[in-house]
Design a protein around this motif. Sequence first.
Motif, PDB file in Angstrom:
ATOM      1  N   ASP A   1       0.879  -1.170   0.000  1.00 36.52           N
ATOM      2  CA  ASP A   1       0.000   0.000   0.000  1.00 36.52           C
ATOM      3  C   ASP A   1       0.915   1.218   0.000  1.00 36.52           C
ATOM      4  O   ASP A   1       1.538   1.537   1.015  1.00 36.52           O
ATOM      5  CB  ASP A   1      -0.900  -0.019   1.233  1.00 36.52           C
ATOM      6  CG  ASP A   1      -2.035   0.997   1.146  1.00 36.52           C
ATOM      7  OD1 ASP A   1      -2.025   1.809   0.199  1.00 36.52           O
ATOM      8  OD2 ASP A   1      -2.916   0.987   2.016  1.00 36.52           O
ATOM      9  N   VAL A   2       1.025   1.876  -1.161  1.00 40.17           N
ATOM     10  CA  VAL A   2       2.031   2.924  -1.357  1.00 40.17           C
ATOM     11  C   VAL A   2       1.354   4.173  -1.907  1.00 40.17           C
ATOM     12  O   VAL A   2       0.524   4.091  -2.813  1.00 40.17           O
ATOM     13  CB  VAL A   2       3.131   2.462  -2.342  1.00 40.17           C
ATOM     14  CG1 VAL A   2       4.277   3.471  -2.381  1.00 40.17           C
ATOM     15  CG2 VAL A   2       3.653   1.076  -1.973  1.00 40.17           C
ATOM     16  N   MET A   3       1.719   5.333  -1.368  1.00 40.49           N
ATOM     17  CA  MET A   3       1.192   6.597  -1.880  1.00 40.49           C
ATOM     18  C   MET A   3       2.273   7.664  -1.794  1.00 40.49           C
ATOM     19  O   MET A   3       3.274   7.506  -1.093  1.00 40.49           O
ATOM     20  CB  MET A   3      -0.049   7.026  -1.096  1.00 40.49           C
ATOM     21  CG  MET A   3       0.199   7.327   0.374  1.00 40.49           C
ATOM     22  SD  MET A   3      -1.322   7.773   1.249  1.00 40.49           S
ATOM     23  CE  MET A   3      -2.196   6.206   1.206  1.00 40.49           C
ATOM     24  N   GLY A   4       2.070   8.761  -2.531  1.00 41.78           N
ATOM     25  CA  GLY A   4       3.036   9.849  -2.471  1.00 41.78           C
ATOM     26  C   GLY A   4       2.998  10.695  -3.726  1.00 41.78           C
ATOM     27  O   GLY A   4       2.092  10.578  -4.563  1.00 41.78           O
ATOM     28  N   ASP A   5       4.000  11.557  -3.870  1.00 40.11           N
ATOM     29  CA  ASP A   5       4.129  12.391  -5.062  1.00 40.11           C
ATOM     30  C   ASP A   5       4.716  11.571  -6.205  1.00 40.11           C
ATOM     31  O   ASP A   5       5.605  10.738  -5.991  1.00 40.11           O
ATOM     32  CB  ASP A   5       5.048  13.582  -4.779  1.00 40.11           C
ATOM     33  CG  ASP A   5       4.471  14.527  -3.729  1.00 40.11           C
ATOM     34  OD1 ASP A   5       3.230  14.639  -3.662  1.00 40.11           O
ATOM     35  OD2 ASP A   5       5.260  15.136  -2.981  1.00 40.11           O
TER      36      ASP A   5
END
Length: 272
Positions: free
Chosen positions: A163-167
């Motif tokens: 589960d990965v998020m970011g710019d």
Amino acid sequence: MHRAPVTVTCLALAALASGCGDNAPTEEEIDDAKARVERVAASTHLVRGALEVLGVMPVYTCGEPRRGFLGHAVEGLASRVSCAKATVTAVDDVTDAVVLSFNDGGCDVHGLRFTGQAVLEYRGGEDLMEMSADLRGMTVDGQPLNAEVGYGTCGDETRLFADVMGDVPGRQGHTFHVNSRVGKREGLPIIGGTSLVFDGPGELTGPMGTDRVTFSSLLYEVGNYLPKEGVALVETAGGRTIKMAFQPVLWRVGKVEVTVDDKEPVTVPVVR
């Protein structure tokens, strides 16, 4: 040697050109598809980086006492990855935590540069092991990781997740979120081998809204920036559909077939 992945993508996609025929995509559609392919590639690069952290530590061996396994794994880390170190602490009777730290100057693993530290929690053991890793104290190729990855093993099946998020790297004003299931090919190790495959949904958000992305059997090989094979399907905020089908050709040379809506596909040569 560490590579600059954004440059590779731009070079790979520079060959994107319009097809022939009445149903060929327009230049505007091609330019839009190119930008979306680049954003997808930059985002999945960070997802792969998060998953590669799992490969720094060996996968738990079913039937082995948890603390004995972790003790041996930490002792052997220096011989596998000299620029990383790990310490083990007890969380409770059924959980131990491994703090994995990388050198301040960076640590190159499988073509990726890691800095900072990760906390890996191992819960259970022998009959069932659940491992989750908090990577929010890390960077991959200079990009902060807001990610949790992990696996469950020794039960009816082995499950891996990310589960990965970011710019989106190099794309100001664009963010991503990928919630992926990770699989293994027959005969390949779960993680830390030469290949990994992931599936699952994701989102790419920018000034024009949020695109939905579905990854299907996206196969990465160690050290490559782009996938070797698999499909990424983008449903744009504006109602368009863009299908990206990655295929191998020779060694690190491949191609991606880009289809905009029901237009004729455009084939792009890439260097992974």
